[in-house]
Design a protein around this motif. Sequence first.
Motif, mmCIF file in Angstrom:
data_model
loop_
_atom_site.group_PDB
_atom_site.id
_atom_site.type_symbol
_atom_site.label_atom_id
_atom_site.label_comp_id
_atom_site.label_asym_id
_atom_site.label_seq_id
_atom_site.Cartn_x
_atom_site.Cartn_y
_atom_site.Cartn_z
ATOM 1 N N MET A 1 78.009 -71.685 1.897
ATOM 2 C CA MET A 1 79.406 -71.704 2.325
ATOM 3 C C MET A 1 79.723 -73.031 2.997
ATOM 4 S SD MET A 1 81.377 -69.239 5.016
ATOM 5 C CE MET A 1 81.518 -70.205 6.480
ATOM 6 N N ILE A 2 80.880 -73.573 2.711
ATOM 7 C CA ILE A 2 81.343 -74.806 3.320
ATOM 8 C C ILE A 2 82.240 -74.425 4.480
ATOM 9 C CG2 ILE A 2 82.739 -76.849 2.938
ATOM 10 C CD1 ILE A 2 81.699 -76.837 0.075
ATOM 11 N N GLU A 3 81.976 -75.007 5.649
ATOM 12 C CA GLU A 3 82.735 -74.643 6.854
ATOM 13 C C GLU A 3 84.240 -74.746 6.651
ATOM 14 O OE1 GLU A 3 81.771 -73.201 9.690
ATOM 15 O OE2 GLU A 3 79.838 -73.063 8.709
ATOM 16 N N THR A 4 84.723 -75.919 6.243
ATOM 17 C CA THR A 4 86.149 -76.095 6.016
ATOM 18 C C THR A 4 86.328 -76.787 4.681
ATOM 19 O OG1 THR A 4 86.492 -76.357 8.387
ATOM 20 C CG2 THR A 4 88.275 -77.035 6.955
ATOM 21 N N SER A 79 83.165 -68.298 -6.860
ATOM 22 C CA SER A 79 84.189 -67.490 -6.192
ATOM 23 C C SER A 79 83.660 -66.728 -4.991
ATOM 24 C CB SER A 79 84.800 -66.484 -7.171
ATOM 25 O OG SER A 79 85.325 -67.134 -8.278
ATOM 26 N N ILE A 80 82.495 -66.143 -5.121
ATOM 27 C CA ILE A 80 81.947 -65.326 -4.039
ATOM 28 C C ILE A 80 81.268 -66.194 -2.983
ATOM 29 C CG2 ILE A 80 80.271 -63.525 -3.461
ATOM 30 C CD1 ILE A 80 80.870 -62.336 -6.262
ATOM 31 N N GLY A 81 80.368 -67.046 -3.397
ATOM 32 C CA GLY A 81 79.566 -67.837 -2.467
ATOM 33 C C GLY A 81 80.340 -68.852 -1.657
ATOM 34 N N LEU A 82 81.445 -69.331 -2.169
ATOM 35 C CA LEU A 82 82.204 -70.377 -1.497
ATOM 36 C C LEU A 82 82.735 -69.937 -0.139
ATOM 37 C CD1 LEU A 82 83.012 -73.289 -2.127
ATOM 38 C CD2 LEU A 82 85.135 -72.414 -3.058
ATOM 39 N N PHE A 83 83.100 -68.678 -0.006
ATOM 40 C CA PHE A 83 83.686 -68.179 1.240
ATOM 41 C C PHE A 83 82.840 -67.073 1.871
ATOM 42 C CE2 PHE A 83 87.159 -69.670 -1.503
ATOM 43 C CZ PHE A 83 87.571 -70.753 -0.740
ATOM 44 N N GLU A 84 81.568 -67.058 1.559
ATOM 45 C CA GLU A 84 80.664 -66.023 2.065
ATOM 46 C C GLU A 84 80.242 -66.338 3.499
ATOM 47 O OE1 GLU A 84 76.527 -65.444 0.413
ATOM 48 O OE2 GLU A 84 77.651 -63.865 -0.620
ATOM 49 N N THR A 85 80.228 -65.327 4.341
ATOM 50 C CA THR A 85 79.785 -65.484 5.723
ATOM 51 C C THR A 85 78.274 -65.294 5.803
ATOM 52 O OG1 THR A 85 80.009 -63.140 6.258
ATOM 53 C CG2 THR A 85 81.980 -64.523 6.552
ATOM 54 N N ALA A 86 77.724 -65.508 6.988
ATOM 55 C CA ALA A 86 76.283 -65.331 7.195
ATOM 56 C C ALA A 86 75.851 -63.895 6.914
ATOM 57 C CB ALA A 86 75.910 -65.725 8.618
ATOM 58 N N SER A 87 76.763 -62.941 7.100
ATOM 59 C CA SER A 87 76.444 -61.536 6.843
ATOM 60 C C SER A 87 76.733 -61.147 5.387
ATOM 61 C CB SER A 87 77.211 -60.625 7.797
ATOM 62 O OG SER A 87 78.595 -60.777 7.600
ATOM 63 N N ASP A 91 84.856 -64.197 3.655
ATOM 64 C CA ASP A 91 85.777 -64.576 4.718
ATOM 65 C C ASP A 91 87.158 -64.716 4.070
ATOM 66 O OD1 ASP A 91 87.417 -65.927 6.550
ATOM 67 O OD2 ASP A 91 85.721 -67.001 7.422
ATOM 68 N N TRP A 92 87.914 -63.623 4.090
ATOM 69 C CA TRP A 92 89.206 -63.587 3.400
ATOM 70 C C TRP A 92 90.201 -64.560 4.004
ATOM 71 C CZ3 TRP A 92 89.311 -61.701 -1.223
ATOM 72 C CH2 TRP A 92 88.353 -60.744 -1.585
ATOM 73 N N GLY A 93 90.070 -64.863 5.298
ATOM 74 C CA GLY A 93 90.958 -65.841 5.928
ATOM 75 C C GLY A 93 90.767 -67.227 5.339
ATOM 76 N N GLN A 94 89.523 -67.645 5.158
ATOM 77 C CA GLN A 94 89.246 -68.956 4.557
ATOM 78 C C GLN A 94 89.666 -68.993 3.092
ATOM 79 O OE1 GLN A 94 85.326 -70.529 5.005
ATOM 80 N NE2 GLN A 94 85.624 -71.009 7.157
ATOM 81 N N ARG A 95 89.417 -67.896 2.400
ATOM 82 C CA ARG A 95 89.810 -67.839 0.980
ATOM 83 C C ARG A 95 91.330 -67.951 0.847
ATOM 84 N NH1 ARG A 95 87.518 -65.355 -4.073
ATOM 85 N NH2 ARG A 95 89.311 -64.744 -5.306
ATOM 86 N N GLU A 96 92.057 -67.245 1.700
ATOM 87 C CA GLU A 96 93.520 -67.291 1.672
ATOM 88 C C GLU A 96 94.026 -68.683 2.069
ATOM 89 O OE1 GLU A 96 97.315 -65.634 0.948
ATOM 90 O OE2 GLU A 96 95.320 -64.924 0.437
#
Length: 118
Positions: A1-4, A79-87, A91-96
Motif C-alpha cells: 500500500m502507498i501511503e498517499t 485494485s485491492i492491494g493499492l488501498f489495503e491496510t495493515a489488517s 481503506d475506502w477513504g483513500q480509495r474514494e
Amino acid sequence: MIETLQVKGARVKGAVDRNGTRCALVEVDTEAYGTGGLLAYFGPSADDEYDLSAIVHNDASRDIDWFDNSSHLAYEDVSIGLFETASMKTDWGQREAFKEQVLACAGVREEMAGLRLN
C-alpha cells in the motif's frame, strides 16, 4: 500500500467492455507509478456518478510493446492491494480520495459523460 497516492494528471482513453459492463478507461499519472502507470476503470453508478471498478498497473514498455494490448501480462490488477491496510482491509477513504482526484482532473468528467456509460 502507498501511503498517499497523489494524482498528477489523467486522460480518458475511451470506453471498453469490462466483465459485461461498459466502462471508461482512464490513464492516470502519479508520482509512484509514473506517467500513464495506472489505468482506472470507471463504470456507471446508481447515483449518476461513477464507480471506480478496477485499477490496473500498466508496466508495459512502449519500446517493446509497440501496440496497445490490454491483455498483456504487463497489466497487473492492483485494485485491492493499492488501498489495503495493515489488517488486510480496504481503506475506502483513500480509495474514494483517489477516485475524486482522478475525476477532478481537467476534462475527465466531461469526456466520461460523453461516453454515455449508462
